[in-house]
Design an enzyme around this catalytic site. Structure first.
Site, PDB file in Angstrom:
ATOM      1  N   LEU A  34       0.833  -1.233   0.000  1.00 26.46           N
ATOM      2  CA  LEU A  34       0.000   0.000   0.000  1.00 26.46           C
ATOM      3  C   LEU A  34       0.856   1.268   0.000  1.00 26.46           C
ATOM      4  O   LEU A  34       0.369   2.352   0.376  1.00 26.46           O
ATOM      5  CB  LEU A  34      -0.971  -0.012   1.178  1.00 26.46           C
ATOM      6  CG  LEU A  34      -1.910  -1.241   1.244  1.00 26.46           C
ATOM      7  CD1 LEU A  34      -2.831  -1.119   2.455  1.00 26.46           C
ATOM      8  CD2 LEU A  34      -2.744  -1.381  -0.041  1.00 26.46           C
ATOM      9  N   SER A 125       9.043  -2.917 -18.884  1.00 22.61           N
ATOM     10  CA  SER A 125       8.706  -1.612 -19.460  1.00 22.61           C
ATOM     11  C   SER A 125       9.481  -1.360 -20.737  1.00 22.61           C
ATOM     12  O   SER A 125      10.627  -1.793 -20.871  1.00 22.61           O
ATOM     13  CB  SER A 125       9.041  -0.516 -18.437  1.00 22.61           C
ATOM     14  OG  SER A 125       8.991   0.768 -19.031  1.00 22.61           O
ATOM     15  N   TYR A 149      15.312   3.427 -12.445  1.00 23.18           N
ATOM     16  CA  TYR A 149      14.039   2.705 -12.546  1.00 23.18           C
ATOM     17  C   TYR A 149      14.112   1.713 -13.716  1.00 23.18           C
ATOM     18  O   TYR A 149      13.832   0.516 -13.552  1.00 23.18           O
ATOM     19  CB  TYR A 149      12.873   3.679 -12.765  1.00 23.18           C
ATOM     20  CG  TYR A 149      11.659   3.004 -13.334  1.00 23.18           C
ATOM     21  CD1 TYR A 149      11.359   3.116 -14.693  1.00 23.18           C
ATOM     22  CD2 TYR A 149      10.847   2.213 -12.534  1.00 23.18           C
ATOM     23  CE1 TYR A 149      10.277   2.457 -15.227  1.00 23.18           C
ATOM     24  CE2 TYR A 149       9.755   1.559 -13.066  1.00 23.18           C
ATOM     25  CZ  TYR A 149       9.479   1.683 -14.419  1.00 23.18           C
ATOM     26  OH  TYR A 149       8.401   1.019 -14.959  1.00 23.18           O
ATOM     27  N   LYS A 153      14.160  -2.635 -13.996  1.00 16.96           N
ATOM     28  CA  LYS A 153      13.310  -3.472 -14.859  1.00 16.96           C
ATOM     29  C   LYS A 153      14.183  -4.434 -15.658  1.00 16.96           C
ATOM     30  O   LYS A 153      13.923  -5.637 -15.733  1.00 16.96           O
ATOM     31  CB  LYS A 153      12.484  -2.598 -15.815  1.00 16.96           C
ATOM     32  CG  LYS A 153      11.371  -1.816 -15.148  1.00 16.96           C
ATOM     33  CD  LYS A 153      10.364  -2.742 -14.479  1.00 16.96           C
ATOM     34  CE  LYS A 153       9.190  -1.989 -13.890  1.00 16.96           C
ATOM     35  NZ  LYS A 153       8.253  -2.882 -13.173  1.00 16.96           N
ATOM     36  N   TYR A 177       5.719  -2.946 -21.184  1.00 12.97           N
ATOM     37  CA  TYR A 177       4.601  -2.031 -21.401  1.00 12.97           C
ATOM     38  C   TYR A 177       5.089  -0.780 -22.106  1.00 12.97           C
ATOM     39  O   TYR A 177       6.174  -0.272 -21.779  1.00 12.97           O
ATOM     40  CB  TYR A 177       4.000  -1.551 -20.079  1.00 12.97           C
ATOM     41  CG  TYR A 177       3.619  -2.592 -19.081  1.00 12.97           C
ATOM     42  CD1 TYR A 177       3.441  -2.219 -17.746  1.00 12.97           C
ATOM     43  CD2 TYR A 177       3.424  -3.920 -19.409  1.00 12.97           C
ATOM     44  CE1 TYR A 177       3.083  -3.148 -16.784  1.00 12.97           C
ATOM     45  CE2 TYR A 177       3.069  -4.855 -18.456  1.00 12.97           C
ATOM     46  CZ  TYR A 177       2.897  -4.471 -17.140  1.00 12.97           C
ATOM     47  OH  TYR A 177       2.545  -5.371 -16.170  1.00 12.97           O
ATOM     48  N   ASN A 198       4.020  13.150 -12.938  1.00 20.11           N
ATOM     49  CA  ASN A 198       5.112  13.302 -13.914  1.00 20.11           C
ATOM     50  C   ASN A 198       4.637  12.942 -15.310  1.00 20.11           C
ATOM     51  O   ASN A 198       5.117  13.467 -16.297  1.00 20.11           O
ATOM     52  CB  ASN A 198       6.283  12.372 -13.551  1.00 20.11           C
ATOM     53  CG  ASN A 198       6.975  12.815 -12.273  1.00 20.11           C
ATOM     54  OD1 ASN A 198       7.348  13.974 -12.138  1.00 20.11           O
ATOM     55  ND2 ASN A 198       7.108  11.899 -11.324  1.00 20.11           N
ATOM     56  N   ASP A 295      14.246  12.593 -22.010  1.00 15.21           N
ATOM     57  CA  ASP A 295      13.149  12.220 -22.910  1.00 15.21           C
ATOM     58  C   ASP A 295      13.689  11.817 -24.284  1.00 15.21           C
ATOM     59  O   ASP A 295      14.723  12.328 -24.726  1.00 15.21           O
ATOM     60  CB  ASP A 295      12.189  13.408 -23.099  1.00 15.21           C
ATOM     61  CG  ASP A 295      11.063  13.388 -22.087  1.00 15.21           C
ATOM     62  OD1 ASP A 295      10.991  12.408 -21.328  1.00 15.21           O
ATOM     63  OD2 ASP A 295      10.267  14.327 -22.031  1.00 15.21           O
TER      64      ASP A 295
HETATM   65  C1  WQD Z   1       5.075  11.108 -22.334  1.00 11.32           C
HETATM   66  C2  WQD Z   1       5.310  12.288 -23.259  1.00 11.32           C
HETATM   67  C3  WQD Z   1       6.885  13.866 -22.392  1.00 11.32           C
HETATM   68  C4  WQD Z   1       4.406  15.129 -18.985  1.00 11.32           C
HETATM   69  C5  WQD Z   1       7.434   7.082 -18.546  1.00 11.32           C
HETATM   70  C6  WQD Z   1       8.422   6.061 -18.063  1.00 11.32           C
HETATM   71  C7  WQD Z   1       8.039   4.706 -18.580  1.00 11.32           C
HETATM   72  C8  WQD Z   1       6.612   4.394 -18.219  1.00 11.32           C
HETATM   73  C9  WQD Z   1       5.677   5.483 -18.708  1.00 11.32           C
HETATM   74  C10 WQD Z   1       6.608   3.036 -16.238  1.00 11.32           C
HETATM   75  C11 WQD Z   1       6.781  12.694 -23.352  1.00 11.32           C
HETATM   76  C12 WQD Z   1       5.505  14.500 -22.502  1.00 11.32           C
HETATM   77  C13 WQD Z   1       4.863  14.488 -20.123  1.00 11.32           C
HETATM   78  C14 WQD Z   1       4.147  16.532 -19.026  1.00 11.32           C
HETATM   79  C15 WQD Z   1       4.810  16.561 -21.340  1.00 11.32           C
HETATM   80  N1  WQD Z   1       6.473   4.241 -16.810  1.00 11.32           N
HETATM   81  N2  WQD Z   1       5.061  15.197 -21.279  1.00 11.32           N
HETATM   82  N3  WQD Z   1       4.365  17.194 -20.207  1.00 11.32           N
HETATM   83  O1  WQD Z   1       8.349   9.495 -20.234  1.00 11.32           O
HETATM   84  O2  WQD Z   1       7.179   8.247 -22.150  1.00 11.32           O
HETATM   85  O3  WQD Z   1       7.469   7.137 -19.949  1.00 11.32           O
HETATM   86  O4  WQD Z   1       6.131   6.722 -18.130  1.00 11.32           O
HETATM   87  O5  WQD Z   1       6.866   1.990 -16.771  1.00 11.32           O
HETATM   88  O6  WQD Z   1       8.910   3.750 -17.990  1.00 11.32           O
HETATM   89  O7  WQD Z   1       9.687   6.386 -18.605  1.00 11.32           O
HETATM   90  O8  WQD Z   1       5.866   9.008 -20.172  1.00 11.32           O
HETATM   91  O9  WQD Z   1       3.901  10.380 -19.669  1.00 11.32           O
HETATM   92  O10 WQD Z   1       6.138  11.037 -18.639  1.00 11.32           O
HETATM   93  O11 WQD Z   1       5.731  11.382 -21.091  1.00 11.32           O
HETATM   94  O12 WQD Z   1       5.015  17.187 -22.386  1.00 11.32           O
HETATM   95  O13 WQD Z   1       3.726  17.170 -18.003  1.00 11.32           O
HETATM   96  O14 WQD Z   1       4.619  13.430 -22.728  1.00 11.32           O
HETATM   97  O15 WQD Z   1       7.903  14.783 -22.785  1.00 11.32           O
HETATM   98  O16 WQD Z   1       7.018  13.141 -24.685  1.00 11.32           O
HETATM   99  P1  WQD Z   1       7.298   8.539 -20.692  1.00 11.32           P
HETATM  100  P2  WQD Z   1       5.373  10.489 -19.806  1.00 11.32           P
END
Ligand code: WQD
Length: 337
Positions: A34, A125, A149, A153, A177, A198, A295
């Site tokens: 939790l 992932s 992270y 994985k 995923y 995030n 990114d």
């Molecule tokens: C997606 C896109 C950002 C937030 C992460 C982990 C990955 C998986 C999924 C666990 C990117 C853009 C994001 C914001 C933005 N997690 N963005 N403004 O980084 O692809 O993957 O989450 O397994 O392991 O790395 O996902 O949703 O953070 O970003 O512009 O406030 O959206 O730059 O292009 P990401 P994300």
């Protein structure tokens, strides 16, 4: 019917997997500490399926607690979701991530071995691919990680692969995923991030609900359709159904398989934002910012192996993903209580 232990089963993806497992006739046992979810999720699972899974509030670092679960239940397979998953947090607190995601997982694997439970579906992932040489990404691409992270994985993938190499009776499915988003269509289960999200869609949801002022778009100078980052967003229910196909496969086969779970379609940040505007019926403000460190420009899956091996293919499109995310957000302004 087979009994499945779901670690992290009160979490976002885990709880959706429990619903699909129960609806597929499996007996489900949930183990969770939790840390990043609430026991109330079990009540939501019961509201959807009519069954409340047996629950153990246990931490992966509690070796005796893990052994107790296997001693008290005849478990046929494990789906291992439990783990810390915030990329930024992992950079700031690597030891916390290695202790929980590696040491904790080793405790689980040791308890499985001792109990003679040799079938596991692991929540990996697409982050293990790092910045791919091209897209779409297939499972034979090189792997390299860019944050602790992602490294946890990849290390879990390697540990499980070595366990299976040493004992051919093991069945290991490593599910990579892409970007899980959305919520159960009932609005009873969905993503409840801790603090300021995030990830893109939970952040957009907070803008749509008025909790955040505007979306910060991390860069619009990438070599993509509109300059913003492209990702393979997959509906969490599609992802959960992928686990049903995976666990059925794991119960019938031995050996190790790495499998992408994505849609094979890439959407840019702005395309997702506009899809969300359609879902919520509002114009959502955003500002173009500098790129976010770490990114990548574009990431989406080659889905051929999942279709061929598991007979699974994602069904939902981006509009349904945003519709269900918004429906959950509206119905759960304070998360799952
Ligand atoms: C997606 C896109 C950002 C937030 C992460 C982990 C990955 C998986 C999924 C666990 C990117 C853009 C994001 C914001 C933005 N997690 N963005 N403004 O980084 O692809 O993957 O989450 O397994 O392991 O790395 O996902 O949703 O953070 O970003 O512009 O406030 O959206 O730059 O292009 P990401 P994300």
């Amino acid at each position: 019917m087979s009994t499945i232990l779901v670690t992290g089963g009160t979490g976002y993806i885990g709880s959706h997997a429990c619903v699909e497992l129960i609806e597929s006739g499996y007996d489900v046992i949930v183990m969770d500490n939790l840390y990043n979810s609430t026991e109330a999720s079990l009540g939501r699972i019961e509201q959807i399926t009519g069954i409340r899974p047996k629950f153990y509030k246990t931490d992966l670092l509690d070796e005796e607690g893990l052994k107790k679960i296997f001693a008290e239940n005849s478990i046929d397979a494990v789906i291992h979701f439990a783990g810390y998953k915030a990329v930024g947090e992992s950079v700031a607190k690597p030891l916390l991530y290695y202790e929980n995601n590696i040491k904790g997982s080793i405790n689980l694997y040791a308890a499985m071995k001792e109990a003679g439970v040799k079938r596991i579906v692991f929540s990996s992932s697409a982050t293990v691919y790092g910045d791919p040489v091209r897209v779409p990404i297939s499972e034979d691409f090189d792997v390299h990680t860019t944050n602790p992270y992602g490294t946890t994985k990849l290390m879990n993938e390697m540990i499980l692969s070595d366990i299976a190499a040493a004992d051919p009776e093991w069945s290991v499915l490593l599910l990579r995923y892409f970007n899980p988003i959305g919520a159960h269509p009932s609005g009873l289960l969905g993503e409840v991030p801790n603090g300021v999200p995030n990830n893109l869609v939970p952040y957009i949801a907070r803008v749509a609900s008025g909790q955040l002022e505007y979306l910060r778009v991390w860069g619009n100078d990438y070599p993509t359709v509109d300059g913003t980052g492209v990702r393979d967003y997959i509906h969490v229910v599609d992802l959960a159904k992928g686990h049903i196909s995976a666990v059925a496969y794991a119960l019938e086969h031995n050996g190790v398989e790495k499998i992408n779970l994505g849609t094979g379609n890439g959407y840019s940040v702005l395309q997702v934002l506009h899809a969300y505007e359609k879902a919520c019926g509002k114009e959502l403000p955003y500002k173009i910012m500098e790129r976010r460190p770490g990114d990548i420009a574009s990431c989406y899956a080659d889905t051929a192996k999942a279709e061929k091996l598991l007979g699974w293919k994602a069904q939902y499109g981006i509009d349904e993903m945003c519709r269900d995310s918004w429906n959950f957000t509206l119905k759960n302004p304070n998360g799952i209580e």
